[in-house]
Scaffold this active site. Structure first.
Site, PDB file in Angstrom:
ATOM      1  N   GLU A  93     -24.533 154.300 123.830  1.00  0.00           N
ATOM      2  CA  GLU A  93     -23.356 154.400 122.975  1.00  0.00           C
ATOM      3  C   GLU A  93     -23.128 153.095 122.242  1.00  0.00           C
ATOM      4  O   GLU A  93     -23.311 152.023 122.812  1.00  0.00           O
ATOM      5  CB  GLU A  93     -22.144 154.588 123.890  1.00  0.00           C
ATOM      6  CG  GLU A  93     -21.511 155.938 123.828  1.00  0.00           C
ATOM      7  CD  GLU A  93     -20.331 156.000 124.777  1.00  0.00           C
ATOM      8  OE1 GLU A  93     -20.430 156.779 125.722  1.00  0.00           O
ATOM      9  OE2 GLU A  93     -19.346 155.280 124.587  1.00  0.00           O
ATOM     10  N   CYS A 117     -18.512 148.101 138.751  1.00  0.00           N
ATOM     11  CA  CYS A 117     -17.064 147.857 138.635  1.00  0.00           C
ATOM     12  C   CYS A 117     -16.322 149.190 138.787  1.00  0.00           C
ATOM     13  O   CYS A 117     -16.714 150.198 138.206  1.00  0.00           O
ATOM     14  CB  CYS A 117     -16.725 147.180 137.308  1.00  0.00           C
ATOM     15  SG  CYS A 117     -17.492 145.563 137.139  1.00  0.00           S
ATOM     16  N   CYS A 120     -15.007 151.428 135.718  1.00  0.00           N
ATOM     17  CA  CYS A 120     -15.865 151.499 134.531  1.00  0.00           C
ATOM     18  C   CYS A 120     -16.740 152.750 134.546  1.00  0.00           C
ATOM     19  O   CYS A 120     -17.443 153.023 135.526  1.00  0.00           O
ATOM     20  CB  CYS A 120     -16.739 150.243 134.479  1.00  0.00           C
ATOM     21  SG  CYS A 120     -17.875 150.238 133.094  1.00  0.00           S
ATOM     22  N   GLY A 160     -23.604 148.334 130.216  1.00  0.00           N
ATOM     23  CA  GLY A 160     -24.581 147.370 130.719  1.00  0.00           C
ATOM     24  C   GLY A 160     -24.006 145.995 130.950  1.00  0.00           C
ATOM     25  O   GLY A 160     -22.942 145.661 130.430  1.00  0.00           O
ATOM     26  N   GLU A 161     -24.735 145.221 131.734  1.00  0.00           N
ATOM     27  CA  GLU A 161     -24.357 143.824 131.981  1.00  0.00           C
ATOM     28  C   GLU A 161     -25.379 142.960 131.242  1.00  0.00           C
ATOM     29  O   GLU A 161     -26.535 142.838 131.674  1.00  0.00           O
ATOM     30  CB  GLU A 161     -24.358 143.557 133.493  1.00  0.00           C
ATOM     31  CG  GLU A 161     -24.271 142.095 133.889  1.00  0.00           C
ATOM     32  CD  GLU A 161     -23.188 141.291 133.165  1.00  0.00           C
ATOM     33  OE1 GLU A 161     -22.033 141.757 133.090  1.00  0.00           O
ATOM     34  OE2 GLU A 161     -23.509 140.205 132.665  1.00  0.00           O
ATOM     35  N   SER A 192     -20.038 139.686 126.689  1.00  0.00           N
ATOM     36  CA  SER A 192     -19.099 139.825 127.803  1.00  0.00           C
ATOM     37  C   SER A 192     -19.875 139.984 129.111  1.00  0.00           C
ATOM     38  O   SER A 192     -20.804 140.777 129.192  1.00  0.00           O
ATOM     39  CB  SER A 192     -18.228 141.054 127.547  1.00  0.00           C
ATOM     40  OG  SER A 192     -17.380 141.304 128.642  1.00  0.00           O
ATOM     41  N   CYS A 334     -15.254 153.668 127.320  1.00  0.00           N
ATOM     42  CA  CYS A 334     -16.613 153.380 126.901  1.00  0.00           C
ATOM     43  C   CYS A 334     -17.581 153.925 127.946  1.00  0.00           C
ATOM     44  O   CYS A 334     -17.376 153.764 129.137  1.00  0.00           O
ATOM     45  CB  CYS A 334     -16.731 151.867 126.797  1.00  0.00           C
ATOM     46  SG  CYS A 334     -18.391 151.271 126.731  1.00  0.00           S
TER      47      CYS A 334
HETATM   48  N1  SAH Z   1     -20.817 144.091 131.775  1.00  0.00           N
HETATM   49  C1  SAH Z   1     -19.974 143.381 130.859  1.00  0.00           C
HETATM   50  C2  SAH Z   1     -19.541 144.257 129.679  1.00  0.00           C
HETATM   51  C3  SAH Z   1     -18.672 145.373 130.128  1.00  0.00           C
HETATM   52  S1  SAH Z   1     -17.631 146.202 128.976  1.00  0.00           S
HETATM   53  C4  SAH Z   1     -18.750 142.854 131.587  1.00  0.00           C
HETATM   54  O1  SAH Z   1     -18.562 143.224 132.749  1.00  0.00           O
HETATM   55  O2  SAH Z   1     -18.022 142.053 131.017  1.00  0.00           O
HETATM   56  C5  SAH Z   1     -16.459 145.052 128.390  1.00  0.00           C
HETATM   57  C6  SAH Z   1     -15.143 144.943 129.147  1.00  0.00           C
HETATM   58  O3  SAH Z   1     -14.501 146.207 129.336  1.00  0.00           O
HETATM   59  C7  SAH Z   1     -15.313 144.342 130.525  1.00  0.00           C
HETATM   60  O4  SAH Z   1     -14.306 143.382 130.717  1.00  0.00           O
HETATM   61  C8  SAH Z   1     -15.099 145.538 131.422  1.00  0.00           C
HETATM   62  O5  SAH Z   1     -14.722 145.147 132.716  1.00  0.00           O
HETATM   63  C9  SAH Z   1     -14.047 146.289 130.668  1.00  0.00           C
HETATM   64  N2  SAH Z   1     -13.911 147.699 131.051  1.00  0.00           N
HETATM   65  C10 SAH Z   1     -14.837 148.537 131.552  1.00  0.00           C
HETATM   66  N3  SAH Z   1     -14.326 149.754 131.773  1.00  0.00           N
HETATM   67  C11 SAH Z   1     -13.046 149.702 131.389  1.00  0.00           C
HETATM   68  C12 SAH Z   1     -11.995 150.639 131.373  1.00  0.00           C
HETATM   69  N4  SAH Z   1     -12.163 151.875 131.804  1.00  0.00           N
HETATM   70  N5  SAH Z   1     -10.797 150.223 130.893  1.00  0.00           N
HETATM   71  C13 SAH Z   1     -10.621 148.958 130.448  1.00  0.00           C
HETATM   72  N6  SAH Z   1     -11.574 148.039 130.438  1.00  0.00           N
HETATM   73  C14 SAH Z   1     -12.778 148.393 130.907  1.00  0.00           C
END
Ligand code: SAH
Length: 362
Positions: A93, A117, A120, A160-161, A192, A334
């Site tokens: 996506e 997480c 997520c 992804g990370e 991020s 997302c």
């Molecule tokens: N792996 C990276 C990128 C993740 S997406 C990271 O962990 O930073 C970017 C941000 O969106 C991250 O801070 C993640 O924790 C947050 N995120 C993921 N799912 C979410 C959700 N359902 N609601 C709000 N923030 C979310």
């Protein structure tokens, strides 16, 4: 990355390849520009390269040009959410957002994610595989081709990370900002991370000008561990030291992300601890009201609670914003569009499991 991933190669590597095919150095430069600046749809369009070379390239180095398999457009603000199918059938996506300061694309760095997480959607199926640099680049290129306007910002905040796919990420950063390519300023690139400490130090030493965003989500080890398994591996203290090092080495101000989860990390005590943690640090804090994921029971705090949370932090002198929600109507968190289209777990190549965070990142 395989040798055939021609769009993942640096200019000097493209030139080397052209030499191997019997071409001249200037043709290497031309080929690189066709791939990244002009983004030709086929080798046949690269008319300043010899025909024989084009045919050989066509056979041995297939061009990756993605087309959207699904597209959702927000009626509220025009945000566009794309689903792309990769050559092996994996799906990713990506999102296009229109802002006053310029258009922004959010890309994925892996198919799935193994960080786990709790809130997520992308973590649910586990990691399937890393994306190559060309697969990351092509998300931006394909969206630019589709929208037709300039992309000025790119954020690596999709599935992804990114620091778990470090070498491909570095190639992506250097190629997307390359002067012979799309030339997106590194200052307009944000990566991020959930906080893979050794990789934050590595990134700091690359002397890039990108913004690093750290997913904090809790101001104590206990709170972070409740939401993020990675917090069990690296303490908050270690993560903050790494971020301070990033700032000192690059002079780029850190961004901290804090997903506000109703009843979990939005209390007065949380505000106090968060302010204490960030006070005196030259940084920006981005509050993200959690996007409910249907497989999980987390909820957004009331708007009033989120507003109060922000105001209190401001009173403590913290530089804070609440992230504007883009594409609210098409949203779902997302990763959900990908999940909706994905084959059932047992049919996924490589099993699609949530794997333990291993020593791989060391
Ligand atoms: N792996 C990276 C990128 C993740 S997406 C990271 O962990 O930073 C970017 C941000 O969106 C991250 O801070 C993640 O924790 C947050 N995120 C993921 N799912 C979410 C959700 N359902 N609601 C709000 N923030 C979310």
């Amino acid at each position: 990355m395989t040798e055939q991933d021609i769009q993942s190669l640096y200019p000097e590597e493209v030139t080397e390849l052209v030499r191997k095919l019997g071409g001249k150095d200037f043709q290497g430069k031309q080929l690189f520009e066709w791939l990244h600046k002009r983004q030709a749809d086929s080798y046949q369009q690269m008319t300043n390269l010899p025909k024989a070379m084009r045919s050989q390239l066509e056979q041995e180095y297939p061009l990756l040009r993605l087309k959207p398999a699904d597209l959702q457009v927000s009626a509220l603000d025009g945000t566009r959410k794309y689903l792309f199918v990769l050559p092996d059938g994996q799906m990713v996506e990506s999102v296009w957002m229109h802002y006053r300061h310029g258009d922004s694309v959010c890309i994925s760095s892996q198919a799935g994610c193994r960080m786990g997480c709790r809130f997520c959607a992308s973590a649910i199926g586990g990691l399937v595989r890393d994306l190559t640099a060309q697969e990351m680049l092509e998300q931006v290129y394909a969206i630019r081709r589709d929208v037709g306007t300039r992309v000025s910002h790119v954020v690596v905040m999709g599935t992804g990370e990114p620091l778990d796919n470090y070498s491909n990420l570095l190639r992506f950063i250097r190629l997307i900002s390359h002067e012979q390519g799309m030339q997106i300023s590194q200052r307009n690139l944000t990566v991020s991370t959930c906080g893979i400490v050794p990789r934050i130090y590595d990134l700091a030493r690359e002397k890039l000008q990108i913004t690093l965003a750290l997913s904090l989500h809790g101001a104590t080890d206990e709170k972070r561990q409740e939401l993020m398994p990675i917090a069990k591996k690296y303490s908050l203290d270690e993560v903050m030291k790494a971020c301070d090092f990033y700032f000192q080495n690059t002079k780029r101000r850190m961004t901290y992300e804090y997903s506000l989860v109703g009843g979990v990390n939005d209390t007065q005590e949380d505000v106090r601890q968060l302010a204490q943690l960030l006070r005196g640090r030259n940084c920006h804090l981005n509050l993200i009201p959690v996007n409910p994921v249907k497989e999980r029971s987390f909820r957004q705090p009331d708007q009033k609670v989120a507003g109060n949370f922000k105001n209190k932090l401001e009173k403590y002198g913290i530089n804070v914003t609440i992230r504007r929600e883009m594409g609210r109507d098409i949203d779902g968190a997302c990763g959900q569009l990908r999940r909706r289209h994905m084959a059932p777990k047992e049919e996924m190549p490589f099993g699609g499991r949530v794997t333990e965070i291993t020593e791989r990142e060391k």
